[in-house]
Each structure stands twice: as structure tokens, then as C-alpha cells.
Motif scaffolding. Structure first.
Motif, PDB file in Angstrom:
ATOM      1  N   THR A 175      -5.855 -36.754 -52.942  1.00 11.42           N
ATOM      2  CA  THR A 175      -5.578 -36.982 -54.364  1.00 11.42           C
ATOM      3  C   THR A 175      -6.433 -35.998 -55.158  1.00 11.42           C
ATOM      4  O   THR A 175      -7.227 -35.249 -54.596  1.00 11.42           O
ATOM      5  CB  THR A 175      -5.942 -38.417 -54.797  1.00 11.42           C
ATOM      6  OG1 THR A 175      -7.367 -38.552 -54.834  1.00 11.42           O
ATOM      7  CG2 THR A 175      -5.350 -39.455 -53.855  1.00 11.42           C
ATOM      8  N   LYS A 176      -6.311 -36.057 -56.481  1.00  6.15           N
ATOM      9  CA  LYS A 176      -7.131 -35.187 -57.332  1.00  6.15           C
ATOM     10  C   LYS A 176      -8.608 -35.548 -57.256  1.00  6.15           C
ATOM     11  O   LYS A 176      -9.465 -34.735 -57.601  1.00  6.15           O
ATOM     12  CB  LYS A 176      -6.657 -35.309 -58.779  1.00  6.15           C
ATOM     13  CG  LYS A 176      -5.281 -34.729 -59.037  1.00  6.15           C
ATOM     14  CD  LYS A 176      -5.003 -34.734 -60.527  1.00  6.15           C
ATOM     15  CE  LYS A 176      -3.658 -35.335 -60.805  1.00  6.15           C
ATOM     16  NZ  LYS A 176      -3.361 -35.391 -62.237  1.00  6.15           N
ATOM     17  N   LYS A 177      -8.915 -36.753 -56.803  1.00  2.00           N
ATOM     18  CA  LYS A 177     -10.302 -37.214 -56.783  1.00  2.00           C
ATOM     19  C   LYS A 177     -10.973 -37.055 -55.417  1.00  2.00           C
ATOM     20  O   LYS A 177     -12.161 -37.358 -55.275  1.00  2.00           O
ATOM     21  CB  LYS A 177     -10.366 -38.680 -57.226  1.00  2.00           C
ATOM     22  CG  LYS A 177      -9.954 -38.873 -58.681  1.00  2.00           C
ATOM     23  CD  LYS A 177     -10.284 -40.270 -59.154  1.00  2.00           C
ATOM     24  CE  LYS A 177      -9.948 -40.431 -60.633  1.00  2.00           C
ATOM     25  NZ  LYS A 177     -10.326 -41.760 -61.156  1.00  2.00           N
ATOM     26  N   THR A 178     -10.244 -36.605 -54.407  1.00  3.47           N
ATOM     27  CA  THR A 178     -10.841 -36.403 -53.085  1.00  3.47           C
ATOM     28  C   THR A 178     -11.917 -35.328 -53.162  1.00  3.47           C
ATOM     29  O   THR A 178     -11.692 -34.248 -53.727  1.00  3.47           O
ATOM     30  CB  THR A 178      -9.786 -35.965 -52.056  1.00  3.47           C
ATOM     31  OG1 THR A 178      -8.680 -36.853 -52.095  1.00  3.47           O
ATOM     32  CG2 THR A 178     -10.376 -35.962 -50.655  1.00  3.47           C
ATOM     33  N   ILE A 179     -13.075 -35.609 -52.610  1.00  2.10           N
ATOM     34  CA  ILE A 179     -14.162 -34.625 -52.596  1.00  2.10           C
ATOM     35  C   ILE A 179     -13.934 -33.658 -51.436  1.00  2.10           C
ATOM     36  O   ILE A 179     -13.934 -34.057 -50.269  1.00  2.10           O
ATOM     37  CB  ILE A 179     -15.529 -35.307 -52.436  1.00  2.10           C
ATOM     38  CG1 ILE A 179     -15.766 -36.278 -53.604  1.00  2.10           C
ATOM     39  CG2 ILE A 179     -16.649 -34.272 -52.372  1.00  2.10           C
ATOM     40  CD1 ILE A 179     -17.027 -37.108 -53.466  1.00  2.10           C
ATOM     41  N   ARG A 188     -23.508 -36.665 -52.322  1.00  6.57           N
ATOM     42  CA  ARG A 188     -23.010 -38.039 -52.489  1.00  6.57           C
ATOM     43  C   ARG A 188     -23.476 -38.918 -51.330  1.00  6.57           C
ATOM     44  O   ARG A 188     -23.856 -40.075 -51.535  1.00  6.57           O
ATOM     45  CB  ARG A 188     -21.484 -38.027 -52.573  1.00  6.57           C
ATOM     46  CG  ARG A 188     -20.860 -39.416 -52.689  1.00  6.57           C
ATOM     47  CD  ARG A 188     -19.361 -39.322 -52.896  1.00  6.57           C
ATOM     48  NE  ARG A 188     -18.704 -40.608 -52.821  1.00  6.57           N
ATOM     49  CZ  ARG A 188     -18.651 -41.495 -53.809  1.00  6.57           C
ATOM     50  NH1 ARG A 188     -19.240 -41.230 -54.953  1.00  6.57           N
ATOM     51  NH2 ARG A 188     -18.014 -42.638 -53.654  1.00  6.57           N
ATOM     52  N   GLU A 201     -13.171 -44.322 -55.601  1.00  3.51           N
ATOM     53  CA  GLU A 201     -12.073 -44.515 -56.533  1.00  3.51           C
ATOM     54  C   GLU A 201     -10.966 -43.505 -56.269  1.00  3.51           C
ATOM     55  O   GLU A 201     -11.119 -42.312 -56.532  1.00  3.51           O
ATOM     56  CB  GLU A 201     -12.582 -44.368 -57.979  1.00  3.51           C
ATOM     57  CG  GLU A 201     -11.515 -44.503 -59.049  1.00  3.51           C
ATOM     58  CD  GLU A 201     -11.183 -45.943 -59.386  1.00  3.51           C
ATOM     59  OE1 GLU A 201     -10.262 -46.179 -60.179  1.00  3.51           O
ATOM     60  OE2 GLU A 201     -11.852 -46.845 -58.837  1.00  3.51           O
ATOM     61  N   GLN A 202      -9.864 -43.947 -55.674  1.00  8.50           N
ATOM     62  CA  GLN A 202      -8.639 -43.167 -55.520  1.00  8.50           C
ATOM     63  C   GLN A 202      -8.857 -41.806 -54.837  1.00  8.50           C
ATOM     64  O   GLN A 202      -8.265 -40.815 -55.221  1.00  8.50           O
ATOM     65  CB  GLN A 202      -7.973 -42.958 -56.887  1.00  8.50           C
ATOM     66  CG  GLN A 202      -7.678 -44.259 -57.610  1.00  8.50           C
ATOM     67  CD  GLN A 202      -6.925 -44.064 -58.895  1.00  8.50           C
ATOM     68  OE1 GLN A 202      -5.714 -43.821 -58.870  1.00  8.50           O
ATOM     69  NE2 GLN A 202      -7.622 -44.144 -60.023  1.00  8.50           N
ATOM     70  N   GLN A 203      -9.697 -41.783 -53.815  1.00  5.27           N
ATOM     71  CA  GLN A 203      -9.927 -40.536 -53.081  1.00  5.27           C
ATOM     72  C   GLN A 203      -8.969 -40.372 -51.905  1.00  5.27           C
ATOM     73  O   GLN A 203      -8.678 -39.249 -51.497  1.00  5.27           O
ATOM     74  CB  GLN A 203     -11.377 -40.454 -52.588  1.00  5.27           C
ATOM     75  CG  GLN A 203     -12.387 -40.292 -53.695  1.00  5.27           C
ATOM     76  CD  GLN A 203     -13.773 -39.986 -53.184  1.00  5.27           C
ATOM     77  OE1 GLN A 203     -13.951 -39.301 -52.182  1.00  5.27           O
ATOM     78  NE2 GLN A 203     -14.793 -40.497 -53.873  1.00  5.27           N
ATOM     79  N   GLU A 206      -3.701 -42.630 -54.455  1.00  7.73           N
ATOM     80  CA  GLU A 206      -3.629 -42.973 -55.872  1.00  7.73           C
ATOM     81  C   GLU A 206      -3.488 -44.489 -56.030  1.00  7.73           C
ATOM     82  O   GLU A 206      -2.710 -45.137 -55.336  1.00  7.73           O
ATOM     83  CB  GLU A 206      -2.423 -42.291 -56.531  1.00  7.73           C
ATOM     84  CG  GLU A 206      -2.458 -40.770 -56.520  1.00  7.73           C
ATOM     85  CD  GLU A 206      -3.449 -40.194 -57.518  1.00  7.73           C
ATOM     86  OE1 GLU A 206      -3.963 -40.969 -58.355  1.00  7.73           O
ATOM     87  OE2 GLU A 206      -3.710 -38.983 -57.459  1.00  7.73           O
ATOM     88  N   SER A 209      -8.829 -48.373 -54.951  1.00  4.18           N
ATOM     89  CA  SER A 209     -10.282 -48.270 -55.028  1.00  4.18           C
ATOM     90  C   SER A 209     -10.882 -49.167 -53.955  1.00  4.18           C
ATOM     91  O   SER A 209     -10.263 -50.140 -53.523  1.00  4.18           O
ATOM     92  CB  SER A 209     -10.801 -48.680 -56.405  1.00  4.18           C
ATOM     93  OG  SER A 209     -10.576 -50.063 -56.622  1.00  4.18           O
ATOM     94  N   GLU A 237     -13.776 -50.352 -63.399  1.00  2.00           N
ATOM     95  CA  GLU A 237     -14.762 -50.079 -62.354  1.00  2.00           C
ATOM     96  C   GLU A 237     -16.011 -50.935 -62.520  1.00  2.00           C
ATOM     97  O   GLU A 237     -16.545 -51.470 -61.540  1.00  2.00           O
ATOM     98  CB  GLU A 237     -15.136 -48.597 -62.383  1.00  2.00           C
ATOM     99  CG  GLU A 237     -16.176 -48.199 -61.362  1.00  2.00           C
ATOM    100  CD  GLU A 237     -16.489 -46.716 -61.419  1.00  2.00           C
ATOM    101  OE1 GLU A 237     -17.596 -46.346 -60.998  1.00  2.00           O
ATOM    102  OE2 GLU A 237     -15.640 -45.929 -61.874  1.00  2.00           O
TER     103      GLU A 237
END
Length: 268
Positions: A175-179, A188, A201-203, A206, A209, A237
Motif C-alpha cells: 500500500t502507500k503506507k508500506t515502509i 522503527r 496502519e494499512q501497511q 488498505e 490496522s 487511531e
């Protein structure tokens, strides 16, 4: 398939290479490759075709694979290998009551997983309303770096183990939030190690959490992770953290105590 042996590892004379190769062939099957020809399995395992053919025919004779027109697939008998692990440990059965209480208190799913190579593997799960498009059951595997349970298990690896992990994987975005930046992820993991819990959160997907914490054995060693999975849009959250983290930490501690009392001390 060569392998080096240190003084602390198994002696070369005691190493059964045929067993290693047989397990490699079994692990070649996956959701992407549910059926394999001899050539395909040989390519995945990097073993010779004659070796793979002998292994597959042996597995077929034993009932672990079946074949049709040169295409092999696993049978349900392979599940007995995983069941042998779970029943011999008899470790997660004692966790179920605590997990059910957690589900009743949160109305969300909870799972326990262990780290296996670069993935987490689910060893216990109590679901509630389905919120994932991915179907999860005991034995399911997910990439560790994109999950709450995976991140907290990675956070408790030694520096050398963690470096070995990063050498094996390619960080890709789900997703856009994946590190996907190693430095960011390392930072982290250090923070997670200090906190004792992690919120993701959404990693991985989508709308999903998850909060996770550690399960430890009698020696205080981290042996598994437990999480609560929730729909990201259901509550904010801050609310999820304040409501769920104390319950999760309490459950993780209860399961850790139960495991410590068990006759089967869990070493990984």
C-alpha cells in the motif's frame, strides 16, 4: 545447495541432505504455484531434475503429493506435518481461552504467529468479522516487514539476525503506507523494541490496522507475537490504541505465564 557448518551447528556427518532436499521440494509449492512439473520444481529449488523427480515420486508414494499428466500437487496429508508441530508443542491450545476473551472484549480478530525465515506464520487465530481480502488460517504466511506481528518479532532479533533478514528480502510496497526504506524500517524497529508493542496502519492492506505485542517463554525470550486486527475506518487511531493496547498487553502476559507453566518450554 551447499551449506557451511559452524562449531555451533550440526556436524556435516550428521546432516541428511536428502531430507533437506525433500523439504525444499515440499516448500516449492505455494499459492502462486499450487501445481508443479518436475522442471518447474527443479528451477525453484535449484536441484537437478532427476533428484526432484525421485523426491516427488517418493512423496507421491507416501501420499504427500498427487500427480496428473506430469503435474504434481500437494495433498491434505502435508497438513499432518504442521499438526504434528502444533500437537507436540501443545502450546497454543492453552492460549485459545485468553484469545477468545480478547475477541469478546474488542469485537476484533486476534492471532498468534511466529517468525519463519522472512515471513510470519500463523499458529493460532480467533476471527471475528472478516475485514481482509486475504484469507487467513493457521499455517498462513505473510511478509514480516509489512505486518504488526512481523515488525515486533523483527524488532527482537539480534543485530546479526536482522542484517541476515534484510539480505534475504526485497522491500516492496503493498500500500502507500508500506515502509520500503531500510533505514526508516530499522529506526522503527528500534522504537518498537523500546515500546513493547507496535501499531501498524494499512501497511499490508488498505483498510486494515493492527496492534501487536510479544509472547515470551519462561526464560523471557520472545517466541511469538499476538495481535488485534481491526478495520481502520471504524474508530480513530487514538481510540484503538487507548482501548486495545492494555487488553492486548494483558492477554500477551497471561499467555506468556501459561506457556512458562507448561511442561513444553518453547525454544525457537
Amino acid at each position: 545447495m551447499s551449506r557451511e557448518y559452524s562449531n555451533n551447528s550440526i556436524k556435516q556427518a550428521d546432516f541428511v541432505q536428502s531430507l533437506e532436499r525433500g523439504l525444499a521440494v515440499i516448500q516449492a509449492f505455494s499459492p502462486e504455484y499450487p501445481t508443479l512439473t518436475v522442471s518447474e520444481a527443479a528451477k525453484i529449488t535449484e536441484l537437478s531434475r532427476p533428484t526432484v523427480r525421485r523426491i516427488l515420486l517418493t512423496l507421491e508414494h507416501l501420499g504427500y503429493v498427487t500427480s496428473k499428466s506430469g503435474h504434481f500437487s500437494l495433498t491434505a496429508r502435508v497438513l499432518s506435518l504442521g499438526y504434528a508441530y502444533l500437537s507436540s508443542k501443545n502450546i497454543w491450545e492453552s492460549a485459545h481461552d485468553y484469545m477468545k476473551d480478547l475477541v469478546n472484549q474488542t469485537n476484533e480478530s486476534t492471532s498468534i504467529s511466529v517468525l519463519d525465515d522472512t515471513d510470519i506464520v500463523y499458529v493460532a487465530r480467533i476471527p471475528t468479522k472478516r475485514i481482509m481480502t486475504i484469507s487467513l488460517d493457521v499455517g498462513s504466511r505473510l511478509p514480516a516487514y509489512a505486518t504488526s506481528m512481523g515488525q515486533i518479532l523483527l524488532a527482537h532479533l539480534s543485530p546479526s539476525e536482522l542484517e541476515e533478514y534484510f539480505q534475504k528480502i526485497e522491500l516492496k510496497a503493498f500500500t502507500k503506507k508500506t515502509i520500503v526504506d531500510k533505514s526508516e524500517l530499522m529506526s522503527r524497529l528500534e522504537e518498537i523494541r523500546n515500546n513493547g508493542w507496535v501499531f501498524v496502519e494499512q501497511q499490508l492492506e488498505e483498510g486494515l490496522s493492527s496492534i501487536a505485542s510479544t509472547i515470551r517463554n519462561a526464560e523471557g525470550k520472545v517466541i511469538a507475537a499476538i495481535n488485534i486486527s481491526a478495520q481502520a475506518g471504524r474508530t480513530d487511531e487514538k481510540t484503538r490504541k487507548e482501548a486495545f493496547i492494555p487488553l492486548l498487553l494483558q492477554t500477551a502476559n497471561q499467555i506468556s505465564i501459561e506457556i512458562s507453566k507448561s511442561h513444553h518450554i518453547f525454544h525457537l
